[in-house]
Design an enzyme around this catalytic site. Structure first.
Site, mmCIF file in Angstrom:
data_model
loop_
_atom_site.group_PDB
_atom_site.id
_atom_site.type_symbol
_atom_site.label_atom_id
_atom_site.label_comp_id
_atom_site.label_asym_id
_atom_site.label_seq_id
_atom_site.Cartn_x
_atom_site.Cartn_y
_atom_site.Cartn_z
ATOM 1 N N GLY A 58 6.774 36.525 34.543
ATOM 2 C CA GLY A 58 6.470 37.610 33.617
ATOM 3 C C GLY A 58 5.698 37.151 32.408
ATOM 4 N N ASP A 59 4.460 37.675 32.289
ATOM 5 C CA ASP A 59 3.604 37.409 31.140
ATOM 6 C C ASP A 59 3.175 35.944 31.030
ATOM 7 O OD1 ASP A 59 3.826 40.076 30.558
ATOM 8 O OD2 ASP A 59 5.416 39.819 29.078
ATOM 9 N N GLN A 85 7.055 36.091 51.826
ATOM 10 C CA GLN A 85 8.000 37.015 51.205
ATOM 11 C C GLN A 85 8.214 38.226 52.101
ATOM 12 O OE1 GLN A 85 7.291 39.681 47.709
ATOM 13 N NE2 GLN A 85 8.708 38.269 46.716
ATOM 14 N N CYS A 93 10.307 44.899 43.907
ATOM 15 C CA CYS A 93 9.125 45.767 43.881
ATOM 16 C C CYS A 93 9.452 47.160 43.307
ATOM 17 C CB CYS A 93 8.563 45.902 45.298
ATOM 18 S SG CYS A 93 7.087 46.931 45.334
HETATM 19 C C1 LIG Z 1 -0.793 44.083 41.789
HETATM 20 C C2 LIG Z 1 0.498 43.292 41.813
HETATM 21 C C3 LIG Z 1 1.098 43.020 43.030
HETATM 22 C C4 LIG Z 1 2.294 42.315 43.092
HETATM 23 N N1 LIG Z 1 2.864 42.041 44.302
HETATM 24 C C5 LIG Z 1 4.015 41.326 44.356
HETATM 25 C C6 LIG Z 1 4.616 40.983 45.603
HETATM 26 O O1 LIG Z 1 4.124 41.358 46.683
HETATM 27 N N2 LIG Z 1 5.760 40.259 45.572
HETATM 28 C C7 LIG Z 1 6.346 39.837 44.399
HETATM 29 O O2 LIG Z 1 7.379 39.174 44.420
HETATM 30 N N3 LIG Z 1 5.794 40.137 43.215
HETATM 31 C C8 LIG Z 1 4.657 40.866 43.170
HETATM 32 N N4 LIG Z 1 4.114 41.151 41.941
HETATM 33 C C9 LIG Z 1 4.833 40.757 40.725
HETATM 34 C C10 LIG Z 1 4.477 39.336 40.273
HETATM 35 O O3 LIG Z 1 4.923 38.377 41.210
HETATM 36 C C11 LIG Z 1 5.114 39.007 38.905
HETATM 37 O O4 LIG Z 1 6.518 38.964 39.026
HETATM 38 C C12 LIG Z 1 4.733 40.012 37.837
HETATM 39 O O5 LIG Z 1 3.368 40.341 37.895
HETATM 40 C C13 LIG Z 1 5.044 39.461 36.446
HETATM 41 O O6 LIG Z 1 4.309 38.290 36.196
HETATM 42 P P1 LIG Z 1 2.948 38.295 35.304
HETATM 43 O O7 LIG Z 1 3.254 39.212 34.106
HETATM 44 O O8 LIG Z 1 2.796 36.854 34.894
HETATM 45 O O9 LIG Z 1 1.869 38.834 36.154
HETATM 46 C C14 LIG Z 1 2.919 41.869 41.881
HETATM 47 C C15 LIG Z 1 2.296 42.138 40.659
HETATM 48 C C16 LIG Z 1 1.104 42.843 40.608
HETATM 49 C C17 LIG Z 1 0.485 43.126 39.261
#
Ligand SMILES: Cc1cc2nc3c(=O)[nH]c(=O)nc-3n(C[C@H](O)[C@H](O)[C@H](O)COP(=O)(O)O)c2cc1C
Length: 301
Positions: A185-186, A48, A78
């Protein structure tokens, strides 16, 4: 983490966001191969990229593709303040023309066999303009040849507060028809992943926080999808994967940095242990490999 996830059934993994400028700089140096590399072992791994300058992004993407990454994902999502201030990541959700131009430029810069994919949030905020900008970007990037778009159903403003709108994901999928949309997400459990697929119609799911400490989630999703019970790793298997995770991390980061890096993974792995609270406490005190080994011996012996 990516190697472990692949071995446990993840179909595809992406690196964390890498700054295009960083990639261009290290590509000139000797450390490049050590710092930035695909997962290897035949696993399918994409990189990415994040940036605001299309020339820099194109140069970085070409270098990453040459280094063996199998797809290039563009981060338009981001929400970190410093990133937004520098007109990168989620900032681009508010600049639809520029966002589409960047993706088009990347598409042109790469060989046709290397797919370009895009990561987006649902918008900058909840305004109508923001929503319109989302769909302008979505349609624009598919027109320029993006192979897939991953949508995180939170706004940039929301960061990680509140919930991800799965209703919005459903709308997105209905809007694009056959084009590939992955939902984010989630997704904290395998059941969440299947529920997202069922409720939104997206083509796949992008697991993020749900895999940290539970890389078995990928295997669990496959089992549930096949109508089988959800397989839970016992303590022996947890130990085996954690030992391997440490070994792989050490090969990448070196002995000194690995303890602190693995400590945070240990804290998350602890959630699956029958005595989760005690094990979590033990991992919190880990500073080096000896500490790590002692925790595994005491609690996973
Ligand atoms: C600490 C952290 C770092 C993340 N870094 C990235 C990243 O570098 N690139 C990206 O596309 N998403 C990043 N995300 C977002 C996740 O890919 C995802 O879209 C987001 O956490 C929602 O999914 P979840 O609720 O299932 O965790 C990050 C999320 C967290 C919490």
């Amino acid at each position: 983490m990516r190697v472990i996830a692949s071995r446990l059934g993840a179909l595809f993994t992406y690196s964390e966001a890498m700054l295009a400028r960083f990639v261009v700089q290290i590509a000139r140096g000797r450390r490049a191969g050590r710092l930035v590399r695909p997962t290897g072992e035949g696993a399918l791994g994409g990189a990415q990229l994040m940036g605001g300058d299309d020339e820099e992004l194109a140069a970085a993407a070409r270098w990453l593709a040459d280094a063996g990454f199998r797809a290039i994902d563009v981060n338009l999502a981001c929400p970190v303040k410093k990133v937004l201030r520098r007109h990168r990541g989620g900032y681009l959700m508010g600049r639809p023309d520029l966002a589409v131009e960047i993706v088009a430029r990347l598409r042109d810069a790469l060989p046709p066999a290397v797919p370009v994919t895009v990561k987006m949030r649902r918008g900058l905020d909840d305004s109508t303009e923001s929503r319109d900008a989302f769909f302008t970007i979505l349609d624009g990037v598919f027109r320029t040849g993006a192979a897939a778009v991953t949508v995180h159903g939170r706004t940039v403003r929301q960061r990680y507060e509140g919930s991800s709108s799965w209703r919005f994901l459903r709308e997105v999928k209905q809007h694009v028809g056959g084009a590939v949309v992955l939902g984010s997400g989630d997704l904290f459990t395998a059941a969440d992943c299947l529920e997202m697929l069922r409720r939104t119609g997206v083509d796949g799911v992008a697991v993020a926080r749900g895999a940290i400490g539970n890389p078995w989630i990928f295997r669990q999703i496959r089992a549930l999808a096949a109508g089988k019970p959800c397989p839970q790793p016992d303590v022996d298997e947890q130990r085996e994967v954690m030992v391997e995770h440490y070994r792989l991390a050490e090969a990448t980061y070196g002995a000194k940095r690995t303890g602190p890096i693995m400590r945070k993974f240990g804290i998350q792995y602890a959630r699956l242990h029958p005595q989760a609270e005690d094990v979590r406490e033990a991992f919190i005190r880990v500073r080096c490999q000896d500490d790590w080994r002692r925790v595994l011996e005491q609690w996973y012996g």
